[in-house]
Write a protein that holds these residues in place. Structure first.
Motif, PDB file in Angstrom:
ATOM      1  N   PRO A  78       1.043  -1.029  -0.057  1.00 49.08           N
ATOM      2  CA  PRO A  78      -0.054   0.036  -0.071  1.00 49.08           C
ATOM      3  C   PRO A  78       0.737   1.427   0.032  1.00 49.08           C
ATOM      4  CG  PRO A  78      -0.030  -0.985   2.171  1.00 49.08           C
ATOM      5  CD  PRO A  78       0.918  -1.852   1.427  1.00 49.08           C
ATOM      6  N   GLY A  79       0.305   2.387  -0.525  1.00 52.15           N
ATOM      7  CA  GLY A  79       0.966   3.529  -0.422  1.00 52.15           C
ATOM      8  C   GLY A  79       2.120   3.707  -1.660  1.00 52.15           C
ATOM      9  N   VAL A  80       2.561   4.963  -1.699  1.00 48.25           N
ATOM     10  CA  VAL A  80       3.252   5.566  -2.520  1.00 48.25           C
ATOM     11  C   VAL A  80       4.726   4.997  -2.216  1.00 48.25           C
ATOM     12  CG1 VAL A  80       4.615   7.463  -3.622  1.00 48.25           C
ATOM     13  CG2 VAL A  80       2.085   7.589  -2.966  1.00 48.25           C
ATOM     14  N   VAL A 107       6.164   5.313   4.980  1.00 49.59           N
ATOM     15  CA  VAL A 107       6.441   5.358   3.716  1.00 49.59           C
ATOM     16  C   VAL A 107       6.994   4.149   3.255  1.00 49.59           C
ATOM     17  CG1 VAL A 107       7.619   6.550   1.644  1.00 49.59           C
ATOM     18  CG2 VAL A 107       6.148   8.068   3.507  1.00 49.59           C
ATOM     19  N   PRO A 108       6.548   3.292   2.440  1.00 49.08           N
ATOM     20  CA  PRO A 108       7.461   2.178   2.276  1.00 49.08           C
ATOM     21  C   PRO A 108       8.688   2.045   1.286  1.00 49.08           C
ATOM     22  CG  PRO A 108       5.186   1.904   1.382  1.00 49.08           C
ATOM     23  CD  PRO A 108       5.379   3.263   1.707  1.00 49.08           C
ATOM     24  N   VAL A 109       9.766   1.283   1.760  1.00 45.86           N
ATOM     25  CA  VAL A 109      10.930   1.635   0.733  1.00 45.86           C
ATOM     26  C   VAL A 109      11.416   0.093   0.613  1.00 45.86           C
ATOM     27  CG1 VAL A 109      13.111   2.553   0.806  1.00 45.86           C
ATOM     28  CG2 VAL A 109      11.594   3.661   2.221  1.00 45.86           C
ATOM     29  N   LEU A 110      11.473  -0.128  -0.692  1.00 45.16           N
ATOM     30  CA  LEU A 110      12.405  -1.327  -0.868  1.00 45.16           C
ATOM     31  C   LEU A 110      13.564  -0.805  -1.717  1.00 45.16           C
ATOM     32  CD1 LEU A 110      11.204  -4.708  -2.495  1.00 45.16           C
ATOM     33  CD2 LEU A 110      13.522  -3.832  -2.475  1.00 45.16           C
ATOM     34  N   ASP A 197       7.547   4.064  -6.972  1.00 49.91           N
ATOM     35  CA  ASP A 197       6.594   5.204  -7.691  1.00 49.91           C
ATOM     36  C   ASP A 197       7.519   6.409  -7.623  1.00 49.91           C
ATOM     37  OD1 ASP A 197       4.294   3.519  -7.484  1.00 49.91           O
ATOM     38  OD2 ASP A 197       4.132   3.843  -5.398  1.00 49.91           O
ATOM     39  N   ALA A 198       8.362   6.693  -6.627  1.00 51.99           N
ATOM     40  CA  ALA A 198       9.013   7.898  -6.643  1.00 51.99           C
ATOM     41  C   ALA A 198      10.560   7.609  -5.941  1.00 51.99           C
ATOM     42  CB  ALA A 198       8.408   8.870  -5.580  1.00 51.99           C
ATOM     43  N   LEU A 199      11.305   8.643  -6.401  1.00 55.56           N
ATOM     44  CA  LEU A 199      12.771   8.620  -6.163  1.00 55.56           C
ATOM     45  C   LEU A 199      13.286   9.830  -5.640  1.00 55.56           C
ATOM     46  CD1 LEU A 199      15.355   6.870  -6.353  1.00 55.56           C
ATOM     47  CD2 LEU A 199      15.422   7.370  -9.012  1.00 55.56           C
ATOM     48  N   VAL A 200      14.269   9.643  -4.590  1.00 51.96           N
ATOM     49  CA  VAL A 200      14.908  10.676  -4.219  1.00 51.96           C
ATOM     50  C   VAL A 200      16.398  10.589  -4.569  1.00 51.96           C
ATOM     51  CG1 VAL A 200      15.631  12.017  -2.308  1.00 51.96           C
ATOM     52  CG2 VAL A 200      13.630  11.092  -2.264  1.00 51.96           C
TER      53      VAL A 200
END
Ligand code: URA
Length: 461
Positions: A78-80, A107-110, A197-200
């Motif tokens: 779930p989530g971004v 905020v999930p991070v793999l 979905d997004a990247l820093v």
């Protein structure tokens, strides 16, 4: 090569002509299936390095490399989903702080990470300094861990973007690594395949970095943000200073200890390191929807750091990956070097510069890094910087410490460390974040190094 002759593609790039998407797909497919021999791939790489690639070509190369192997599907989470990537520096342990902050905010991070090579360190080597910790998780296990713990940091799977693996190995031996579009396509193909979905992005600039100066780092940042925009991934890139090492520790266990101290508030954390961690985390929080404004995101990142929730998430992550989570509060449980030697100031003065590249090299010689992929490393080895730019020192006072397994090596390293320090007038210091690139725009392609070749589209060199 289906329908396209390798010689035509090489000649087209040699003459500065723009490839079609079909030509690039054919090229990447021939790279991936091995039907294009090394000498032809190398010739194309050199032509691309010299002539540059347009945004359309760079995007086509990125997407073809992304599609050359498996892709992670994170939609069940779930989530971004937010990912983070640094282009590599000396003493860069920010992932160990930023990922737990994001996880603490839900905020999930793999995150897939690499090993260190040359004078720069890699997150995997740092994590593996934690006794028992495993990074070779299957993608299913990593996804399951993100569901349970909020985050996972695992090794880059060879199944993702395998065409990049072959192209990178050839670039490494043909002096074609330092090409903005080739670097951008290489990094972004792996990040897109990893499914977030997004990247820093943290694009380092300076002597300790891959990109030697701010303009080249900005160019790379713009190229990657533009690829993200065209490929449906939200990307924000910080351009950050890497003239001197980040924080005080360089070396795997030493850096884990420093990151843990930032998370637990133990000791006197380095201001620039904390500032960078908070800024990168805040950007991830915004991208992940946990905060809307920059001020709210920064406040949330600081709260999760200072309240201990991020430290608790790192403990959970380490435990989930088989590691000893007690190291977060007890850094004495990390591997410790047998030998240490002190570098002392040859004269009195003010530290003007600490050369990140030289410190990274010395840490490598001590055993903290590797000259070639596959070399063994010593998790306990490295360098502790006791003085930083702007500090005054008296003659004979300690500047830095070299730690390792051999008394002779640490003594030699201490001598070299002394020359990594320059005394004199320190340059005015800018903040650690030199700027952000958050939106793709025309400026991405109108920088000073862009050339127009034979009337074709503007190219990134
Ligand atoms: N890191 C990558 O993954 N690729 C490059 O080309 C350079 C750095």
């Amino acid at each position: 090569m289906s329908g396209v002759h390798p010689l035509e593609i090489i000649a087209a790039k040699r003459d500065g002509r723009e490839h079609t998407e079909g030509q690039i797909r054919a090229l990447v497919s021939a790279v991936a299936d091995g039907s294009m021999p090394d000498y032809q791939v190398a010739a194309w790489l050199m032509a691309a390095r010299i002539r540059g690639l347009t945004h359309a070509e760079t995007l086509a190369l990125t997407l073809a490399m992304r599609d050359s192997g498996a892709r992670l599907d994170l939609r069940a989470l779930p989530g971004v989903k937010v990912d983070k990537h640094s282009t590599g520096g000396v003493g860069d342990k920010t992932t160990l702080v930023v990922v737990p902050i994001l996880a603490a905010a839900g905020v999930p991070v793999l995150k897939m990470s690499g090993r260190g090579l040359g004078h720069t360190g890699g997150t995997l080597d740092k994590l593996e300094a934690v006794p028992g910790l495993r990074t070779d998780l299957t993608s299913d296990a990593a996804i399951d861990q993100v569901r349970r713990v909020g985050a996972a940091i695992v090794g880059q799977s060879a199944e993702l973007a395998p065409a990049d693996g072959r192209l990178y190995a050839l670039r490494d031996v043909t002096a074609t690594v330092d090409s903005t579009p080739l670097i951008a396509a290489s990094i972004m193909s792996k990040k897109l395949a990893a499914g977030a979905d997004a990247l820093v992005l943290d694009v380092k600039a300076g002597r300790g970095a891959f990109m030697p100066d701010e303009p080249s780092a900005r160019r790379l940042a713009r190229a990657m943000v533009a690829i993200g925009a065209s490929a449906g991934m939200r990307v924000a890139a910080a351009v950050t200073a890497m003239e001197e090492p980040l924080g005080r520790a360089v070396g795997n266990a030493l850096e884990v200890a420093e990151a843990c101290a930032v998370l637990t508030g133990a000791g006197d954390a380095d201001d620039r390191l904390v500032d960078l961690c908070v800024r990168l985390a805040a950007e991830g929080l915004r991208l992940g929807g946990a905060a809307t404004t920059e001020a709210a995101a920064m406040a949330l990142a600081r709260r999760l750091l200072e309240g201990g929730q991020a430290a608790e998430r790192l403990m959970a992550l380490l435990a989930a990956q088989g590691g000893d989570s007690h190291v977060v509060e007890r850094p004495d449980l990390l591997p410790r070097a047998l030998e240490r030697a002190t570098a002392r100031a040859a004269s009195a003065g003010v530290v003007a510069r600490v050369d990140a590249r030289e410190v990274g090299r010395v840490a490598g010689l001590l055993g903290a890094g590797r000259a070639r992929m596959g070399d063994a490393i010593d998790p306990a080895a490295g360098v502790l910087l006791l003085r930083r730019a702007g500090d005054a020192v008296a003659r004979g006072e300690p500047l830095a410490e070299a730690l390792g397994g051999s008394a002779e090596r640490v003594r030699e390293a201490a001598l070299r460390l002394r020359s990594a320090y320059a005394l004199g007038e320190p340059a005015p210091r800018r903040g650690i974040v030199l700027g952000w690139v958050r939106r793709a725009g025309r400026r991405a392609y109108t920088t000073a190094r862009v050339a127009r070749v034979d009337g074709a589209g503007a190219r990134m060199l």
